[in-house]
Enzyme design. Structure first.
Site, mmCIF file in Angstrom:
data_model
loop_
_atom_site.group_PDB
_atom_site.id
_atom_site.type_symbol
_atom_site.label_atom_id
_atom_site.label_comp_id
_atom_site.label_asym_id
_atom_site.label_seq_id
_atom_site.Cartn_x
_atom_site.Cartn_y
_atom_site.Cartn_z
ATOM 1 N N ALA A 36 9.862 -12.899 12.901
ATOM 2 C CA ALA A 36 11.020 -12.032 12.622
ATOM 3 C C ALA A 36 10.625 -10.585 12.844
ATOM 4 O O ALA A 36 9.533 -10.163 12.443
ATOM 5 C CB ALA A 36 11.475 -12.231 11.175
ATOM 6 N N ALA A 67 7.462 -6.432 11.192
ATOM 7 C CA ALA A 67 7.685 -7.799 11.665
ATOM 8 C C ALA A 67 6.843 -8.749 10.820
ATOM 9 O O ALA A 67 5.988 -8.307 10.065
ATOM 10 C CB ALA A 67 7.282 -7.909 13.133
ATOM 11 N N LYS A 68 7.073 -10.012 10.922
ATOM 12 C CA LYS A 68 6.255 -11.004 10.218
ATOM 13 C C LYS A 68 6.483 -12.364 10.857
ATOM 14 O O LYS A 68 7.568 -12.631 11.392
ATOM 15 C CB LYS A 68 6.661 -11.076 8.738
ATOM 16 C CG LYS A 68 5.562 -11.570 7.837
ATOM 17 C CD LYS A 68 4.627 -10.440 7.445
ATOM 18 C CE LYS A 68 3.524 -10.915 6.547
ATOM 19 N NZ LYS A 68 2.779 -9.792 5.977
ATOM 20 N N GLY A 69 5.477 -13.209 10.781
ATOM 21 C CA GLY A 69 5.627 -14.548 11.336
ATOM 22 C C GLY A 69 5.050 -15.587 10.404
ATOM 23 O O GLY A 69 4.317 -15.261 9.469
ATOM 24 N N ASP A 125 -2.537 -12.891 7.796
ATOM 25 C CA ASP A 125 -1.868 -12.883 6.495
ATOM 26 C C ASP A 125 -2.373 -14.128 5.757
ATOM 27 O O ASP A 125 -3.444 -14.636 6.088
ATOM 28 C CB ASP A 125 -0.342 -12.882 6.689
ATOM 29 C CG ASP A 125 0.406 -12.538 5.416
ATOM 30 O OD1 ASP A 125 0.300 -11.399 4.948
ATOM 31 O OD2 ASP A 125 1.088 -13.415 4.855
#
Ligand code: NAD
Length: 416
Positions: free
Chosen positions: A58, A103-105, A144
């Site tokens: 995202a 952003a992050k996934g 992460d």
């Protein structure tokens, strides 16, 4: 029932909007994520079966620069969690005034039940699936929860093989040998240390006289405990997931780190002078500074009223729930929010990206000097606004971060 994390992230924006003069169209826009990619990751497992994993990336905002944010591997990953984490990354990069977005996934999987080869195949296929929306000028992932430098190396390799040239700047948190940065590993703890040192200065306290309690003994908790111990502070208590240790004389953090690095838990630590305590007892231990540096949702409506510290320095992301935050504020406990306190990690990730894209690598001394400058600038801004407006540092931090993004949207306008 706990709140949907993305709704929580959106509510925070509404809350800050009450303090700032923001155009209602811009507000509507920044409450949404710009882009989400949902992918299926078919993997032939070691036993020959096909298993299909679900993955997301995202991008909340690329208005101020390329997306930036980690990738987590966990069975708990959800689309709304990834969207919320992406939104929080936007505020963190904006607060530091880095030319980056948020952003992050995530991939829904449980690495504890996967072989190293399976994790590698998942990583490479996930990277291939999101390859068109990541890149040094587009969106730069990082480690992460349950991802590490080895996984970042596989992402860098997969991206580079597909592009036909080495592209180290596609991801940060890589091994140093393939374009990682010195100081990245300790960056979050080092940033926490700089912030606490500056805060003590504002409060006319001597840092070395502070009695400290740390929840979490991993990268962040271990580094800040070690730095404060070396500074001469008494670290009264520390915990890992197995539980915690307490001593009113202060713990010997160097010995505990040696123990941890042998792969042992704190619960197993053989020392009769240290009292064994639970994670919840640790949070309510009397001290000057409590540093939650483990996971989210630790200081809640159930225990916030029992905290016996003056300062909470948020090492983890989201350790305090919004209801608990209100209780702490009413009890005059000063909370230094995650988006400021733990931003050292993304700051040095940014340095890694600069070094990779310019093919010139910095010394540790330079990394720490630049980190200190950037994080203390942000601290000063937050402190000044919170004092002037008599608001919490968290609201002050959000005001700065949201305003900066809103201004960028206004200047760029709505395309077409
Ligand atoms: P880590 O995996 O290295 O360490 C986590 C520590 O917390 C371990 O000691 C673990 O035993 C403990 N722990 C896990 N679950 C727990 C629980 N339920 N109760 C008590 N202790 C528990 O992780 P880390 O990199 O140190 O990250 C810690 C927090 O800091 C996370 O919220 C992460 O998102 C945040 N953070 C990390 C970085 C970074 O650069 N590593 C940057 C910004 C924010």
């Amino acid at each position: 029932m706990s709140m949907n994390p993305f709704e929580m992230a959106q509510k925070q924006i509404d809350l800050v909007a009450e303090y700032i003069d923001i155009d209602s169209n811009i507000l509507r826009f920044i409450k949404r994520v710009e882009r989400v990619l949902m992918v299926s990751i078919p993997i032939i497992m070691d036993d020959g079966r096909l298993q299909i994993f679900k993955g997301y990336r995202a991008q909340h905002s690329t208005v101020r620069g390329a997306g930036k944010g980690g990738i987590r591997y966990s069975p708990e990953v959800s689309l709304d969690e990834v969207k919320a984490l992406a939104t929080w990354m936007t505020w963190k990069t904006s607060l530091l005034n880095l030319p980056l977005g948020g952003a992050k996934g995530g991939v829904l999987c449980d690495p504890a039940n996967l072989s190293k080869n399976e994790i590698q195949r998942i990583t490479r296929r996930y990277t291939s699936e999101i390859i068109n929306i990541i890149g040094p000028h587009l969106d730069i992932p990082a480690p992460d929860v349950n991802t590490n430098k080895e996984i970042m190396g596989w992402i860098m390799d997969t991206y580079s093989m597909n592009k036909g040239r080495p592209v180290p700047g596609v991801v940060t948190g890589k091994p140093i040998e393939i374009g990682g940065s010195v100081g990245r590993q300790s960056a979050t703890g080092t940033g926490l240390f700089f912030v606490l040192e500056a805060l003590c200065h504002k409060l006319n306290r001597d840092l070395k006289d502070q009695e400290i309690v740390v929840q979490g003994f991993g990268n962040v908790g271990g580094t800040i405990a070690e730095l404060l111990y070396e500074k001469g502070c008494k670290v009264l208590a520390i915990s890992d997931i197995s539980g915690g240790l307490y001593s009113n004389e202060g713990l010997n953090i160097n010995e505990l780190i040696e123990w941890r690095d042998k792969g042992k838990s704190l619960k197993e630590y053989p020392n009769d002078h240290y009292k064994k305590i639970s994670n919840n007892d640790l949070l309510t231990t009397e001290c000057d500074v409590l540093i939650p540096a483990a996971v989210e949702n630790q200081i809640t409506i159930d225990n916030a009223g029992d905290l016996k510290c003056d300062i909470v320095l948020e090492g983890a992301n989201g350790p305090t729930t919004p209801e608990a935050d209100e209780i702490l504020n009413n009890n005059n406990i000063l909370v230094i929010p995650d988006i400021l306190a733990n931003s050292g990690g993304v700051c040095v990730s940014y340095f890694e990206y600069i070094q990779d894209t310019s093919s010139y690598f910095w010394s540790l001394e330079r990394i720490n000097k630049e980190l200190k400058k950037i994080i203390l600038n942000a601290f000063e801004e937050v402190w000044t606004i919170s004092q002037e407006k008599q608001i919490t540092p968290r609201i002050a931090a959000y005001i700065i971060a949201v305003n900066r993004v809103a201004k960028a949207v206004e200047l760029r306008g709505f395309y077409p």
